[in-house]
Design a protein around this motif. Structure first.
Motif, PDB file in Angstrom:
ATOM      1  N   LEU A 274      18.553   9.988  33.889  1.00 44.00           N
ATOM      2  CA  LEU A 274      18.693  10.608  32.689  1.00 44.00           C
ATOM      3  C   LEU A 274      17.721   9.739  31.552  1.00 44.00           C
ATOM      4  N   GLU A 275      17.940   8.568  31.354  1.00 44.69           N
ATOM      5  CA  GLU A 275      17.126   7.624  30.589  1.00 44.69           C
ATOM      6  C   GLU A 275      15.723   7.872  30.814  1.00 44.69           C
ATOM      7  N   ALA A 276      15.390   7.698  32.072  1.00 45.82           N
ATOM      8  CA  ALA A 276      13.889   7.896  32.394  1.00 45.82           C
ATOM      9  C   ALA A 276      13.453   9.118  31.966  1.00 45.82           C
ATOM     10  N   GLU A 277      14.098  10.220  32.142  1.00 52.18           N
ATOM     11  CA  GLU A 277      13.606  11.493  31.612  1.00 52.18           C
ATOM     12  C   GLU A 277      13.354  11.503  30.126  1.00 52.18           C
ATOM     13  N   LEU A 278      14.436  10.912  29.311  1.00 52.29           N
ATOM     14  CA  LEU A 278      13.934  10.698  27.998  1.00 52.29           C
ATOM     15  C   LEU A 278      13.117  10.301  27.504  1.00 52.29           C
ATOM     16  N   VAL A 279      12.538   8.986  28.067  1.00 50.00           N
ATOM     17  CA  VAL A 279      11.462   8.104  27.777  1.00 50.00           C
ATOM     18  C   VAL A 279      10.287   9.155  27.863  1.00 50.00           C
ATOM     19  N   LYS A 280      10.281   9.814  29.123  1.00 47.80           N
ATOM     20  CA  LYS A 280       9.003  11.030  29.214  1.00 47.80           C
ATOM     21  C   LYS A 280       8.879  11.781  27.941  1.00 47.80           C
ATOM     22  N   ILE A 281      10.048  12.374  27.453  1.00 51.40           N
ATOM     23  CA  ILE A 281       9.731  13.130  26.369  1.00 51.40           C
ATOM     24  C   ILE A 281       9.694  12.577  25.183  1.00 51.40           C
ATOM     25  N   GLU A 282      10.209  11.348  24.934  1.00 54.17           N
ATOM     26  CA  GLU A 282       9.830  10.581  23.842  1.00 54.17           C
ATOM     27  C   GLU A 282       8.041  10.441  23.956  1.00 54.17           C
ATOM     28  N   THR A 283       7.563   9.854  25.002  1.00 51.46           N
ATOM     29  CA  THR A 283       6.072   9.794  24.883  1.00 51.46           C
ATOM     30  C   THR A 283       5.394  11.223  24.743  1.00 51.46           C
ATOM     31  N   GLU A 284       5.796  12.144  25.528  1.00 56.39           N
ATOM     32  CA  GLU A 284       5.123  13.441  25.370  1.00 56.39           C
ATOM     33  C   GLU A 284       4.952  14.148  23.965  1.00 56.39           C
ATOM     34  N   PHE A 285       6.135  14.184  23.008  1.00 54.44           N
ATOM     35  CA  PHE A 285       6.341  14.751  21.953  1.00 54.44           C
ATOM     36  C   PHE A 285       6.214  13.795  20.493  1.00 54.44           C
ATOM     37  N   GLY A 286       6.322  12.399  21.048  1.00 53.57           N
ATOM     38  CA  GLY A 286       6.282  11.431  19.815  1.00 53.57           C
ATOM     39  C   GLY A 286       7.654  11.445  19.103  1.00 53.57           C
TER      40      GLY A 286
END
Length: 381
Positions: A274-286
């Motif tokens: 879950l935490e790794a998926e959240l990091v991806k979202i942070e990167t993609e959407f700022g």
């Protein structure tokens, strides 16, 4: 039926308004009953929760059979929706009504009655322990866990344990539990920047980021299931911005997911995913994010063997049905007992548990007592 009547005892327990974590006298009824039958009874209260530990026989015995259950119940919900008094223990057409009738005052009454009659009629060369809590339907941090802590401190030990939860989906005897899935909930917050909906370039909308994340999580196949477990599941249970305006981009968006997982995973491994998926979202959407995770229990299993065979044979002997060995359903206090000794669950048909007009067939309560009695006889034979 000869001996202690489990239906009357169930009714007495139902009349106690023991909505978790309140006791309202339920455990005192059992305390007095068991003490008068020669059980050594100890209160193992913790955190304002009442818990009853009762043992018959010397704790030095090499064979000790344990029962575990709870007398607390969930709230009744809309009182006007009930057609029978929720705490009236009314019997009509062979059916007993009331909160806790199925989950699980009847189960506790059945194993208490079985234990009392068994030690009176055929005193075993061994010991019987009843560990009964008033904190299963809530956070369950001061219930069975407190009982197990008391047992460790007092050098008490169950060799095996039977939890009396309602386990049968449709027909008395059709299922027993040899394990449970793990359960965890994650509360997620995506943080953007508030702004006017007419000027979206001046804001940072957290909602598309959250929608993308929820889609990825919900559409991800966690596994294909294992030998004793169905595939793990993830359910999105809420998405909310708290935004009443149609011309405002909100500053943040919140969501929660609940995961029921098998032995392919641990709470830690799923938390890391879950935490790794959240990091991806942070990167993609700022955006920025926050996640809070609560692991209610890990998956576990008592492999088919002597304990499950013992219970299954008793069920078949009294019902004519060979129970399926299952790990389905929600969590139970077996998730705590499994750290102490091998544990399985068997009880009534659970179709009405937690519902309005919760009810149980009177003959099923008698039958459950007979099954538990046979389990004890066969165990100590």
């Amino acid at each position: 039926m000869a001996g202690l009547d489990p239906v009357s005892l169930t009714a007495d327990l139902i009349r106690c308004r023991s909505v978790t974590p309140e006791d309202e006298g339920a455990l005192s009824i059992l305390h007095d009953l068991l003490k008068s039958a020669g059980f050594d009874c100890v209160w193992a209260d913790r955190g304002g929760v009442k818990n009853l530990f009762a043992r018959w026989g010397d704790k030095a015995h090499e064979k000790t059979f344990g029962f575990n259950g709870h007398t607390d119940v969930v709230p009744i919900g809309d009182a006007d929706a009930w057609t029978k008094p929720p705490f009236g223990a009314q019997i009509e057409d062979g059916v007993l009504y009331g909160r806790g009738a199925t989950d699980m005052k009847s189960g506790v009454a059945a194993f208490a009655a079985a234990a009392v009659d068994f030690v009176k009629d055929t005193p075993p060369d061994g010991a019987i322990i009843l560990a009964i809590t008033g904190d299963e339907e809530g956070d369950a941090q001061d219930g069975t866990k407190a009982l197990l802590a008391h047992m460790e401190h007092a050098s008490e030990r169950m060799d095996v344990c039977l939890v009396g939860e309602p386990t049968c989906p449709d027909v008395m005897g059709d299922m027993m539990k040899i394990g449970r899935r793990g359960s965890m909930t994650a509360w997620i917050k995506i943080i953007g920047k508030q702004g006017h909906s007419a000027y979206p370039h001046r804001a940072l909308n957290p909602i598309p980021a959250m929608m993308r994340l929820m889609d990825r999580l919900a559409s991800h196949t966690l596994d294909q299931g294992t030998e004793h477990f169905d595939p793990s599941t993830l359910a999105v249970v809420t998405v909310d911005t708290g935004n009443p305006a149609n011309n405002v981009i909100p500053a943040d968006c919140r969501a929660a997911v609940n995961i029921r997982f098998n032995d392919c995973h641990t709470g830690a491994s799923l938390s890391a995913w879950l935490e790794a998926e959240l990091v991806k979202i942070e990167t993609e959407f700022g955006v920025q994010s926050d996640i809070q995770i609560k692991i209610s229990g890990e998956s576990f299993i008592t492999p088919p063997g002597p304990l499950s065979d013992l219970v299954a044979k008793a069920v078949e002997a009294e019902t004519g049905i060979v129970p399926a060995l299952s790990t389905t359903g929600g969590t139970s206090d077996a998730r705590f007992v499994k750290h102490h000794c091998p544990v399985v669950e068997f009880g009534l048909v659970g179709r009405s548990m937690h519902q309005v007009d919760e009810h149980v067939r009177v003959d099923h309560i008698h039958q459950l007592k007979v099954i538990y009695t046979r389990v004890l006889k066969d165990y100590f034979a």
